[in-house]
Design an enzyme around this catalytic site. Structure first.
Site, PDB file in Angstrom:
ATOM      1  N   ASP A  92       1.364  -8.708  -1.401  1.00  0.00           N
ATOM      2  CA  ASP A  92      -0.030  -8.276  -1.324  1.00  0.00           C
ATOM      3  C   ASP A  92      -0.194  -6.913  -1.990  1.00  0.00           C
ATOM      4  O   ASP A  92       0.512  -5.962  -1.658  1.00  0.00           O
ATOM      5  CB  ASP A  92      -0.447  -8.163   0.145  1.00  0.00           C
ATOM      6  CG  ASP A  92      -1.875  -7.674   0.291  1.00  0.00           C
ATOM      7  OD1 ASP A  92      -2.799  -8.480   0.081  1.00  0.00           O
ATOM      8  OD2 ASP A  92      -2.083  -6.471   0.596  1.00  0.00           O
ATOM      9  N   TYR A 145      -2.917  -7.549   8.407  1.00  0.00           N
ATOM     10  CA  TYR A 145      -2.437  -6.347   7.724  1.00  0.00           C
ATOM     11  C   TYR A 145      -2.127  -5.238   8.730  1.00  0.00           C
ATOM     12  O   TYR A 145      -2.557  -5.297   9.877  1.00  0.00           O
ATOM     13  CB  TYR A 145      -3.387  -5.908   6.618  1.00  0.00           C
ATOM     14  CG  TYR A 145      -4.682  -5.189   6.967  1.00  0.00           C
ATOM     15  CD1 TYR A 145      -4.698  -3.908   7.500  1.00  0.00           C
ATOM     16  CD2 TYR A 145      -5.905  -5.775   6.669  1.00  0.00           C
ATOM     17  CE1 TYR A 145      -5.880  -3.239   7.764  1.00  0.00           C
ATOM     18  CE2 TYR A 145      -7.106  -5.116   6.928  1.00  0.00           C
ATOM     19  CZ  TYR A 145      -7.077  -3.848   7.478  1.00  0.00           C
ATOM     20  OH  TYR A 145      -8.253  -3.192   7.737  1.00  0.00           O
ATOM     21  N   TYR A 185      -4.837   0.381  -4.591  1.00  0.00           N
ATOM     22  CA  TYR A 185      -3.607   1.053  -4.174  1.00  0.00           C
ATOM     23  C   TYR A 185      -3.059   1.908  -5.312  1.00  0.00           C
ATOM     24  O   TYR A 185      -2.609   1.406  -6.337  1.00  0.00           O
ATOM     25  CB  TYR A 185      -2.558   0.039  -3.705  1.00  0.00           C
ATOM     26  CG  TYR A 185      -2.988  -0.814  -2.513  1.00  0.00           C
ATOM     27  CD1 TYR A 185      -4.082  -0.457  -1.724  1.00  0.00           C
ATOM     28  CD2 TYR A 185      -2.314  -1.977  -2.180  1.00  0.00           C
ATOM     29  CE1 TYR A 185      -4.489  -1.230  -0.649  1.00  0.00           C
ATOM     30  CE2 TYR A 185      -2.711  -2.760  -1.093  1.00  0.00           C
ATOM     31  CZ  TYR A 185      -3.803  -2.372  -0.341  1.00  0.00           C
ATOM     32  OH  TYR A 185      -4.193  -3.149   0.724  1.00  0.00           O
ATOM     33  N   TRP A 214       0.863  -1.188   0.000  1.00  0.00           N
ATOM     34  CA  TRP A 214       0.000   0.000   0.000  1.00  0.00           C
ATOM     35  C   TRP A 214       0.900   1.239   0.000  1.00  0.00           C
ATOM     36  O   TRP A 214       1.895   1.274   0.730  1.00  0.00           O
ATOM     37  CB  TRP A 214      -0.899  -0.011   1.241  1.00  0.00           C
ATOM     38  CG  TRP A 214      -2.038   0.971   1.187  1.00  0.00           C
ATOM     39  CD1 TRP A 214      -2.467   1.678   0.113  1.00  0.00           C
ATOM     40  CD2 TRP A 214      -2.898   1.316   2.274  1.00  0.00           C
ATOM     41  NE1 TRP A 214      -3.554   2.449   0.451  1.00  0.00           N
ATOM     42  CE2 TRP A 214      -3.840   2.252   1.776  1.00  0.00           C
ATOM     43  CE3 TRP A 214      -2.976   0.940   3.610  1.00  0.00           C
ATOM     44  CZ2 TRP A 214      -4.843   2.809   2.570  1.00  0.00           C
ATOM     45  CZ3 TRP A 214      -3.967   1.493   4.405  1.00  0.00           C
ATOM     46  CH2 TRP A 214      -4.897   2.418   3.889  1.00  0.00           C
TER      47      TRP A 214
HETATM   48  P1  NAP Z   1       2.441  -1.548   8.158  1.00  0.00           P
HETATM   49  O1  NAP Z   1       3.039  -2.625   7.356  1.00  0.00           O
HETATM   50  O2  NAP Z   1       2.004  -1.809   9.548  1.00  0.00           O
HETATM   51  O3  NAP Z   1       3.436  -0.303   8.224  1.00  0.00           O
HETATM   52  C1  NAP Z   1       3.977   0.279   7.079  1.00  0.00           C
HETATM   53  C2  NAP Z   1       4.682   1.566   7.499  1.00  0.00           C
HETATM   54  O4  NAP Z   1       5.723   1.250   8.424  1.00  0.00           O
HETATM   55  C3  NAP Z   1       5.317   2.300   6.364  1.00  0.00           C
HETATM   56  O5  NAP Z   1       5.203   3.679   6.630  1.00  0.00           O
HETATM   57  C4  NAP Z   1       6.782   1.875   6.414  1.00  0.00           C
HETATM   58  O6  NAP Z   1       7.568   2.910   5.910  1.00  0.00           O
HETATM   59  C5  NAP Z   1       6.982   1.696   7.906  1.00  0.00           C
HETATM   60  N1  NAP Z   1       7.946   0.630   8.254  1.00  0.00           N
HETATM   61  C6  NAP Z   1       7.992  -0.639   7.780  1.00  0.00           C
HETATM   62  N2  NAP Z   1       8.977  -1.352   8.353  1.00  0.00           N
HETATM   63  C7  NAP Z   1       9.563  -0.505   9.241  1.00  0.00           C
HETATM   64  C8  NAP Z   1      10.643  -0.635  10.148  1.00  0.00           C
HETATM   65  N3  NAP Z   1      11.310  -1.792  10.276  1.00  0.00           N
HETATM   66  N4  NAP Z   1      10.998   0.445  10.896  1.00  0.00           N
HETATM   67  C9  NAP Z   1      10.336   1.622  10.786  1.00  0.00           C
HETATM   68  N5  NAP Z   1       9.299   1.806   9.933  1.00  0.00           N
HETATM   69  C10 NAP Z   1       8.907   0.745   9.168  1.00  0.00           C
HETATM   70  O7  NAP Z   1       1.182  -0.885   7.428  1.00  0.00           O
HETATM   71  P2  NAP Z   1       0.377  -1.117   6.090  1.00  0.00           P
HETATM   72  O8  NAP Z   1       1.174  -0.772   4.897  1.00  0.00           O
HETATM   73  O9  NAP Z   1      -0.934  -0.438   6.274  1.00  0.00           O
HETATM   74  O10 NAP Z   1       0.035  -2.689   6.111  1.00  0.00           O
HETATM   75  C11 NAP Z   1       0.785  -3.654   5.428  1.00  0.00           C
HETATM   76  C12 NAP Z   1       0.096  -4.113   4.168  1.00  0.00           C
HETATM   77  O11 NAP Z   1      -1.177  -4.684   4.463  1.00  0.00           O
HETATM   78  C13 NAP Z   1      -0.249  -2.969   3.211  1.00  0.00           C
HETATM   79  O12 NAP Z   1       0.884  -2.441   2.571  1.00  0.00           O
HETATM   80  C14 NAP Z   1      -1.265  -3.646   2.345  1.00  0.00           C
HETATM   81  O13 NAP Z   1      -0.633  -4.501   1.422  1.00  0.00           O
HETATM   82  C15 NAP Z   1      -2.068  -4.435   3.384  1.00  0.00           C
HETATM   83  N6  NAP Z   1      -3.252  -3.706   3.897  1.00  0.00           N
HETATM   84  C16 NAP Z   1      -4.489  -4.207   3.620  1.00  0.00           C
HETATM   85  C17 NAP Z   1      -5.625  -3.539   4.062  1.00  0.00           C
HETATM   86  C18 NAP Z   1      -6.977  -4.097   3.747  1.00  0.00           C
HETATM   87  O14 NAP Z   1      -7.975  -3.394   3.922  1.00  0.00           O
HETATM   88  N7  NAP Z   1      -7.078  -5.329   3.325  1.00  0.00           N
HETATM   89  C19 NAP Z   1      -5.509  -2.358   4.794  1.00  0.00           C
HETATM   90  C20 NAP Z   1      -4.233  -1.892   5.104  1.00  0.00           C
HETATM   91  C21 NAP Z   1      -3.118  -2.579   4.655  1.00  0.00           C
HETATM   92  P3  NAP Z   1       8.648   2.672   4.716  1.00  0.00           P
HETATM   93  O15 NAP Z   1       7.913   2.023   3.586  1.00  0.00           O
HETATM   94  O16 NAP Z   1       9.130   4.044   4.426  1.00  0.00           O
HETATM   95  O17 NAP Z   1       9.704   1.781   5.319  1.00  0.00           O
END
Ligand code: NAP
Length: 277
Positions: A48, A191, A53, A20
């Site tokens: 995913d 997620y 997105y 995302w």
């Molecule tokens: P997440 O994975 O909890 O967090 C992503 C954020 O954390 C980004 O800003 C990333 O920044 C940062 N990050 C990642 N690893 C890090 C680390 N080791 N240290 C510090 N910061 C870190 O949130 P998310 O993207 O919402 O969720 C993951 C995935 O789930 C999404 O990308 C999507 O594919 C899926 N999703 C699905 C739904 C749904 O409705 N089905 C909703 C939300 C998400 P950088 O990229 O700059 O590192």
């Protein structure tokens, strides 16, 4: 790599990669591509994405990242609820396949429930599966009531997963939805496992990580990886963080550490409405 068995018996990696907000910024594109490819090298081969997105830009970025490596990847995408009619789902899937430059999705999810009857969406999903355009189908953001209705609909009991908001600060699904899914061998795909990074700046997790010689992100991911039947999909567009996140697999938590996290981030004590982001 720890693996999770889908209801079909097929195994997928327990730790994958979210996408995302990737593909939106040209200045970050090269690093995002490199991050996804490094993730594949490290075994995070479940990717995913969703038509939503960046209006397809994430899928286009993923296509580039997996170019020449399609067979290594377990590719997940999602149809928006307002496209989830029978014809709409078929059309949305074709568009996703085109953007992803592939002939099949490994898993196709209804992103959340909308106004289209589940029967219509399921007709399309089963037709897509029969045609070999998708290998598995599933749902996302369905609460227990919706899940029961989905399950009663023809084809509904054929799902591989319910992708849900799940992390240390979002444990509501543990009360009733997770046990219900587990009883039916439906996997949970967690997620926002880092609560979109908000979890990482909090003092309790930072202190825990320092005490135990790990990092906050690794602790948050390892806590999820310790759960049965849970697939975890953190997103990072930076190679250093992808490497750090993959390191969660090398730092499994002990029972005592899990108990400590349970005290810091308590489980639910009653039913809660499903949370989503
Ligand atoms: P997440 O994975 O909890 O967090 C992503 C954020 O954390 C980004 O800003 C990333 O920044 C940062 N990050 C990642 N690893 C890090 C680390 N080791 N240290 C510090 N910061 C870190 O949130 P998310 O993207 O919402 O969720 C993951 C995935 O789930 C999404 O990308 C999507 O594919 C899926 N999703 C699905 C739904 C749904 O409705 N089905 C909703 C939300 C998400 P950088 O990229 O700059 O590192």
């Amino acid at each position: 790599m720890k693996v999770i068995a889908l209801p079909s018996g097929e195994s997928v990696p327990a730790l994958g990669q979210g996408t995302w907000n990737m593909g939106d910024d040209r200045g970050r594109r090269a690093e995002e591509l490199a991050a996804l490819r490094l993730g594949l090298d490290l075994g995070l081969t479940l990717i995913d994405t969703a038509e939503m997105y960046g209006d397809g830009r994430s899928e286009e970025l993923v296509a580039e990242a997996i170019s020449g490596r399609r067979n290594e990847v377990f590719l997940v995408s999602k149809v928006l609820p307002n496209h989830a009619s029978r014809r709409g789902t078929l059309a949305a899937c074709e568009k996703s396949l085109k953007r992803l430059k592939t002939d099949r999705l490994d898993l196709y999810l209804l992103h959340w429930s909308g106004n289209v009857p589940f029967a219509e969406t399921l007709e399309a999903l089963t037709a897509l599966k029969d045609a070999g355009k998708i290998r598995h189908y599933g749902v996302s953001n369905l609460d227990l009531g919706e899940m029961r209705e989905w399950w009663r609909t023809p084809g509904g009991d054929g799902i591989a997963t319910n992708q849900l908001l799940y992390n240390l600060t979002r444990r509501g699904i543990e009360w009733d939805l997770m046990p219900w899914l587990r009883e039916r061998r439906v996997t949970v795909m967690a997620y926002s496992p880092l609560e979109q990074a908000r979890l990482l700046s909090g003092q309790p997790l930072a202190d825990f990580a320092r005490r135990h010689g790990t990092t906050p992100a690794q602790a948050a991911l390892a806590w999820l990886l310790a759960k049965d039947g849970v697939i975890v999909i953190p997103k990072s567009g930076r190679r250093d963080r992808v490497k750090e996140n993959a390191g969660a697999l090398d730092h499994p938590l002990t029972a005592a550490q899990i108990a400590e996290l349970d005290r810091l981030f308590p489980p639910p004590t009653g039913p809660r409405p499903l949370e989503l982001l």
